[in-house]
Structures are given as C-alpha cells and as structure tokens.
Enzyme design. Structure first.
Site, PDB file in Angstrom:
ATOM      1  N   GLU A 199       0.787  -1.232   0.000  1.00  0.00           N
ATOM      2  CA  GLU A 199       0.000   0.000   0.000  1.00  0.00           C
ATOM      3  C   GLU A 199       0.818   1.279   0.000  1.00  0.00           C
ATOM      4  O   GLU A 199       0.373   2.300  -0.498  1.00  0.00           O
ATOM      5  CB  GLU A 199      -0.941  -0.010   1.215  1.00  0.00           C
ATOM      6  CG  GLU A 199      -2.036  -1.046   1.145  1.00  0.00           C
ATOM      7  CD  GLU A 199      -3.025  -0.776   0.019  1.00  0.00           C
ATOM      8  OE1 GLU A 199      -3.382   0.394  -0.192  1.00  0.00           O
ATOM      9  OE2 GLU A 199      -3.419  -1.741  -0.668  1.00  0.00           O
ATOM     10  N   SER A 479     -52.293 -29.508  23.607  1.00  0.00           N
ATOM     11  CA  SER A 479     -52.203 -30.488  24.690  1.00  0.00           C
ATOM     12  C   SER A 479     -50.929 -30.375  25.521  1.00  0.00           C
ATOM     13  O   SER A 479     -50.758 -31.131  26.481  1.00  0.00           O
ATOM     14  CB  SER A 479     -52.312 -31.904  24.108  1.00  0.00           C
ATOM     15  OG  SER A 479     -53.589 -32.090  23.522  1.00  0.00           O
TER      16      SER A 479
END
Length: 813
Positions: A199, A479
């Site tokens: 870079e 149930s």
C-alpha cells in the site's frame, strides 16, 4: 560670413503630467499589493484552518478512537476425563473454532491425531474468572468418551482445561461498525510489513503525503487512460476512513492531505500504522461493517490474527484495495488472483522465502464456509441475550464499551439443532405433500440442571435475523397444557392418583356469555366413564382432561402454571384445559424445565458472566433454584409423561432414539392442525419444538407427525441421558398389571382396570404418594398397608377431636 541665426530650440517636451501630478504604474505592479494582501490573508486563513484541523486531529486520535461493541462468546468446552464426547466430536469442535490440524502441536491453535489420542495446543484466553495460559494436552478415549487428560508441556497435571470460547456475535450500534482491537506488537510481523509493501512503500520516510507516489500514480493513470493506481499514503487512507468520507472532491482531497501532514507531524509511524490496522474497512456482514484486521481474521478464518498463515495474511492485505470487489466468498477467483499478486510482492520484498511463497500460492483461500448472515452467526440467540440484559445495561454500555458477554450457547448443539430444523421441515413437506417452504419452525434446547439455554432456533433459516419465533411466536399450545392439569390434580392425593378413573364421556359447559363449550377427543369418540388417569394423559384424551380440569378448578390450573414459570395472565376459561393459551417456545421450555427439574424452578439463562473489555467482572448470573411444587406429584406427572413417550402419542420417538432411554414428553396439536408442538426431556437435556405456518393457516400436522419428528432428531444429537426414576422419599411404588383396554368397552370399576401382580414381578411399578395408596392393590409391601392404616387412624383421631372439641371446650361443655 554671416553667422546663421540658430533656430530656436523647441522646448523639450515635458512629460505629460498625470492627473493629480503623479506618474502612472503598470497594472501588474498595481495588482501586486492586493495579491500579496490576499496571499497573506489566505495564509492566515489556512493557518487558522490548519490550527483548527490540528485540534480536531489530535482530539480524536488521542481520545476514545472507536466505540467497541460488546463481544458475545459461546460456552467454552471443558475437557476432562469422563467427558462424554468422542474424539471426532472434539475434533469437529476444534475445526469450528479455527484450530488447525498439524503434524506437531508446537503452536497454539493446533491439534494432531496421534493413534488413539488427540493432542491439542490450546489458546490462551482471559475467562471471566481469570487468565488461562495456552497448554499442550493429550486426550485419550474409550467407547464412552474422554478417558484421560494429560499435560504434555511439563507445566503440571491437569484435571480440567477449557478451550477458548467461540465468539458468536457482537452487539453493535446502529451505524454498524464492528471491530476487535489489536496491538501492533501482537500481530504477525508479516502483516504490517506486507501492508507497507503493497500500500505505501515510502510509509516510513514521507511526512504523511508522498509527492513521489502521487506523481507515479499520475503517470500510470495517464498511460492507462483511466485510474489504475492511487497515490494515497497509508496515513491519507487512515485520515479518509477515520475523519472524512469517500467524496471525490478537490476540497476533500486537500483537507485529507493537510490532515495527513498534521497526523504525521504529531504521531509516530507505529502509532499511525496500529490505528490503520484497526480502522481499515475489510468487508460487510449484513448490516455490520467489518473494520480492522482483528475482526476480519475471525470473520474470514474463524481464528485470531496471530495464527494466520502467509496466504491468509496476503488475502487480507489484498482485500484492502476493494473488500467488496475481492470478497473471497463471493468472488473467490478474483480474490485468489489478487492474493497471489500480493504474495509475489511479499516474495520480491524478501520476507517470504521461495518455499513459503510456493506453498502459499498453492493454498486454497482458506476462508470458512459461511452463508450470508445479516447480523451474527446466531441472531436469534443474540436477541435472547439482549433481552436478558435489558434493564441491566444501557444501550451505550453494550454498543460502545467493549463488554465481554459469556453465554451458555453450545455451538455444537446449536449447529445440530439448526440443521435438524432445516432438514426436518423439508422432509415433512416432501413426505406429506405440503407446499415447499411453507412451514416454519422454532426450537429451544436447554440443560435440565441449571436451566442453561444451549441452542435457540428462531426460524427455518437460522442465520438470518428477523422474526424470532422462539421468543415471539406466541401460539396456542394445545395439549402441552395437559401435564399441568394432571399435576394440579395429583397434588391432591386424597382425591387423585395415577389410576383414578376419569370420565371421558361427552361434555357440554355453559359459558358466561351464553355459549356452550363442547370439546371433543381427537378421534371424535369418547372412551367411557372409567379411563385411568395415567391413560387419559398418555393418549391425550380431551374429554377426560377437561372434566378433570373443571373438577380441580381452572384457577388452580392457572396457579400451577404460574408456579412452573409462566408469567402471563391467561383467561380462566374451560378451554384453557385443552391449551387455549398462547405461548412462545421459550415459555414452554421454562414450564417443562420445572417439570424436568422435579418441581424446582430454575430461570432459563442465556448469560453466564459479563466483564469489562479488560476482563474485570461486572455481573455473574449464578444458578438459581427455587422449589415451587412438591416433588411427589411432579414425579407422578413425569412418570405418566414417560408413558406418553413410551406408549402414547410420543411413541414414535423410539424409532430413532435408543429404547433403553427413559424420556418424557408431550405432544401438542391445535384446532385445524395449525400448530404442531412437542416438548420433552431426559435427565440432562430438554427440547421444545414448534412447527406451523406464519400465516396461521393449517399446517396439516399433529404434534406427533410434525414437531415430534424434528424433536426426535434433535435429541438424538444432543446426547440425552435417560431418566433414572428414583422415587422421592414420599413416593412408593406398587407393582400392578394394567388391564384397561379402551377397545373392550367401558369399564365400571377399579377391579376391571388393574390386577394385583401376585408375584410382584413382570408388572409395572406404579407410583403413589406415600399414605395414599389405594387399599387392596398390593400385598408386596406391607409397609404401604401399614402406612395406609396409620393414615386412616390419624385421620380418624383428627375427626374425633374435631367432633369432641378440645379439652377446654369439654370442661365448659
């Protein structure tokens, strides 16, 4: 000779006088003072602006640079002799956490299979209760799991060691930035060196801006006819990301350059480089922006930065140029080409030798396989964590202070549960002719002891954040409510025991609003007036249950429901007895966890500890246990629920699970087959599964044909232990042979339902609360008969005293 008279000289032309009498100056000369003035004024403005920027640069750089989201960790895997995990299961866990299989374990984060052993070099980690150094260990195995644990590093013996926990997510603010801070001295040297090489080669020498780089980039761009190279230094990139935005304007670029110079003037190169390592943007995870190499290492490779290999470092460095364009998951070929170019640069720079260079270029990208996820790996579970932290921490605490949250999630259980839900729904749709992708589901898995939430699945695609069905999908539970009804009844041992005959004949109840409630059994038939209590629950008879609930009182059923852990306020209506109450799977799990815990209520917890970013303890979430119900009636209820699993509506589980396991559970089905539920547990694990449709249309599934199918496979993965059925002190067991057969017509009395097992062998041991065993059932246990007789004598004595009054009353009678 006459002399010529000289001509009179013309007077020399006097210079023309300017108006006012002063000579005129040139335009340029006249402009110079103004230019100079403007220059001075501009210089003053620039200087003032520079002073302003200088303050801005220093203030932000020296203050709290970043808000740090809270980091959420899964439960660490604890290794010890006796752990019931196989070598393959532990190796799978190591892979999931980014451990690398290697020929030696000389570095942390590696493991090696050596014969029948598994050698591991664990990572150092700061847990909530202190630091744990990295260790080299060896695990031995037998057919039950870990048989031995031995230290290989000579640093003392080991009884137990933890693996570093898996980081499962972050709680970040709305702007979505997330990062893990790293220090320059702790990262692999190849990373900063490679970053500078690729870079900004003049990074160590320029003063924030590099004219040479700008010129070089300009020439390259002119030759190419378009932008092929940038001239920004690392410092400029940091300034742009840290202080500015991405606007491509001259003003912004000038400001960037000025700030870069100021930054370089005030701070050292290592400080700038370290800030860059933590600031640079390296990808997107849904709404979360991945900033810095520390988090990127986990995001792409699921391991800490210091364990990255050269090819992995090169990939991250390569992505700086364009994280989206070179995304290794979406564009692997493009990313690999760029990575190899970076590796060439590493090699040319001399910090990657020929062998390492060749090996690295041949390597795969190595990123973890991961679907597109919007917030974290486990958004539903993170949602639960946030809710349990609500009220204890401000949002800012969770999103800015870098807290560390240690949770109870078991990554293996979570992964297995997610897979079972996803595959199970597809199988159900295919096998039952249901439209593809129309079903949804939610699941919760907990530990019975401690109430730890091990897994939470909020929907069919567990990786996507969204509607959390495990917490928010409140649907009628059908149930699943019935064990609560029967538990309420069994808490009255003078009236009910597990063989009490119940009336399963048709029922009509006049309601307060004038309507008549007429429940029906699922089969649309009744089963007579003497159905044994255990049988009615085992086969989920509605009529018998409704009558039982009305007899014990709906308010008492609600009271039991709340004792079990339900915090809602259900309507006190007869239909409550058949599940007319809406709950989310998490709420059901809480209730059933109390049943599984023998009547001890333990709040379901997803969090274990919270510390500061530096490891200082903030909050602990210790195990809380509270007895809320007598142990005996809960034991009787659990005993019946085991018969549900063995002989009743849950019996199909044993097509998958080992027959030797004693498990308990209950199906739940709602009107028109809209909701399919199953909740069940063993001695150590509990799971609740719901299956239905988001649009509340019929799913065409009962609890047995839908949720139970998923539940069974989930439980087969989590290693349930069977229930031991050790009766509590106030429960006795009587051997009986069950004789009830609903196909044989209505029975008329207890004698038709049971037969005393003469030999007391080959019969079912039926539990009763001590002192309330029905007379005449058994002669095998004389103590029972004695206790019953003692109970009768005591009751008679109490009755006599009540009739006669106390001694004082008798004196004045």
């Amino acid at each position: 000779m006459a002399r010529k008279t000289p001509k009179p000289r013309r007077p020399a032309r006097r210079p023309a006088k300017k108006r006012g009498g002063k000579p005129r100056r040139g335009f340029i000369r006249r402009l110079l003072p103004y230019v100079f003035l403007l220059f001075c004024l501009g210089a003053v403005v620039v200087a003032a602006y520079a002073v302003y920027l200088d303050g801005e640069v220093r203030t932000q750089f020296e203050g709290t640079r970043w808000t740090l989201p809270a980091k959420v960790y899964a439960a660490p895997l604890e290794l010890y002799a006796g752990l019931d995990l196989s070598r393959e299961q532990i190796a799978d866990r190591l892979k999931r956490q980014g451990y690398r299989s290697a020929s030696t374990t000389d570095k942390a984060g590696t493991y090696e299979v050596v014969g029948g052993y598994l050698d591991i070099h664990t990572r150092p980690f700061s847990f909530w209760d202190g630091d744990q150094a990295d260790r080299e260990i060896r695990l031995g195995f037998d057919n039950t799991g870990v048989a031995s644990l031995r230290a290989l590093d000579g640093n003392g013996d080991l009884a137990l060691i933890r693996l570093d926990p898996l980081m499962i997510g972050s709680i970040y603010p709305t702007q979505g930035e997330d990062r893990i801070l790293v220090k320059l001295g702790e990262v692999p040297p190849m990373l900063p060196a490679g970053l500078i090489t690729v870079e900004d080669r003049d990074f160590l020498h320029h003063w924030g801006v590099s004219p040479k780089s700008i010129l070089r980039a300009a020439v390259a761009n002119l030759r190419a006819g378009h932008v092929v190279q940038g001239g920004s230094t690392i410092t400029q990139q940091l300034v742009k990301n840290f202080y500015l935005n991405n606007q491509q304007t001259l003003v912004r670029k000038a400001k960037e350059a000025l700030m870069a110079i100021l930054l370089d003037a005030h701070y050292s190169k290592p400080e700038i480089l370290e800030a860059y390592l933590n600031e640079v943007y390296l990808g997107q995870d849904g709404g979360r922006a991945i900033h810095g190499f520390g988090l990127a290492s986990y995001f792409y490779f699921q391991k800490p930065l210091e364990e990255l290999q050269p090819n992995e470092i090169a990939l991250l460095v390569a992505m700086v140029k364009g994280p989206s364009y070179y995304d290794p998951r979406r564009n692997p070929e493009r990313a690999k080409t760029r990575r190899n170019l970076v590796l060439d640069m590493f090699h040319d720079a001399g910090f990657l030798d020929d062998e390492g260079w060749t090996t690295a270029k041949k390597a795969d990208l190595g990123v973890t396989a991961r679907s597109t996820r919007s917030t974290s790996q486990y958004p539903a579970f993170i949602d639960l964590v946030r809710r349990q932290l609500h009220g204890q921490y401000a949002d800012e605490d969770l999103t800015e202070d870098g807290l560390r949250i240690f949770t109870t999630l078991d990554p293996s259980v979570q992964a297995d549960t997610e897979a079972r839900v996803n595959q199970g729904l597809a199988d159900l749709e295919r096998s039952r002719g249901i439209k593809a992708d129309s079903l949804q589901s939610a699941a919760v898995v907990t530990s019975v002891e401690g109430g730890r939430v091990l897994a939470l699945v909020g929907g069919r695609d567990a990786g996507y954040a969204g509607f959390n069905r495990a917490l928010d999908a409140r649907r009628p539970i059908g149930s699943l409510i019935k064990p609560v009804v029967y538990l309420t009844a069994l808490a009255e041992p003078s009236k009910y025991n597990v063989i009490t005959p119940l009336d399963d004949s048709p029922l009509a109840v006049k309601l307060a609003n004038g309507d008549t409630w007429r429940p029906q059994n699922y089969s649309k038939t009744s089963h007579g007036r003497a159905v044994p209590l255990h049988y009615a629950l085992t086969h989920s008879y509605n009529l018998a249950t409704a009558r039982l609930a009305l007899d014990v009182g709906i308010p008492n059923v609600i009271d039991t429901l709340k004792k079990l852990g339900y915090t809602g306020d259900p309507l006190s209506v007869p239909s409550l007895s058949l599940g007319a109450v809406d709950m989310a799977p998490m709420q059901v799990a809480q209730i059933y966890n109390t049943l599984a815990g023998g009547g001890y209520y333990t709040p379901l917890l997803a969090i274990r500890d919270v510390t500061t970013r530096d490891g200082e303890p903030l909050n602990r979430y210790p195990l809380q246990i509270k007895r809320v119900l007598d142990e005996a009636p809960v034991y009787l209820t659990d005993w019946i629920m085991q018969r549900v699993a063995r002989f009743g509506t849950g019996a199909s589980m044993y097509k998958v699970l080992p027959d030797r396991l004693n498990l308990a559970g209950k199906t739940g089905t709602t009107d028109d087959l809209r909701d399919s539920w199953f909740a069940g547990f063993g001695a150590n694990r509990l799971a609740v599964v719901w299956v239905g449709r988001d649009d509340n249309q019929p799913a065409q599934l009962t609890g047995a044909t839908g949720a139970l199918q998923l539940w069974t496979r989930i439980m087969s993965d989590v290693g349930p232990r069977g229930m031991m059925n050790v009766p509590p002190e106030d429960v006795v067991e009587v051997p009986l042979r069950m004789r009830f057969d609903p196909r044989g017509g209505a029975s008329t009395g207890d004698g038709d339902l049971y037969q005393y097992a003469q030999s007391c062998g080959g019969a079912t041991d039926v539990p009763f609360i001590r002192g309330y065993v029905p007379d005449g059932l058994s002669g095998c246990d004389s103590d029972i008969m004695s206790e019953n007789a003692a109970r009768d004598r005591q009751q008679q004595q109490q009755q006599r005293e009540q009739d006669e009054g106390n001694w004082l009353q008798r004196i004045f009678r």
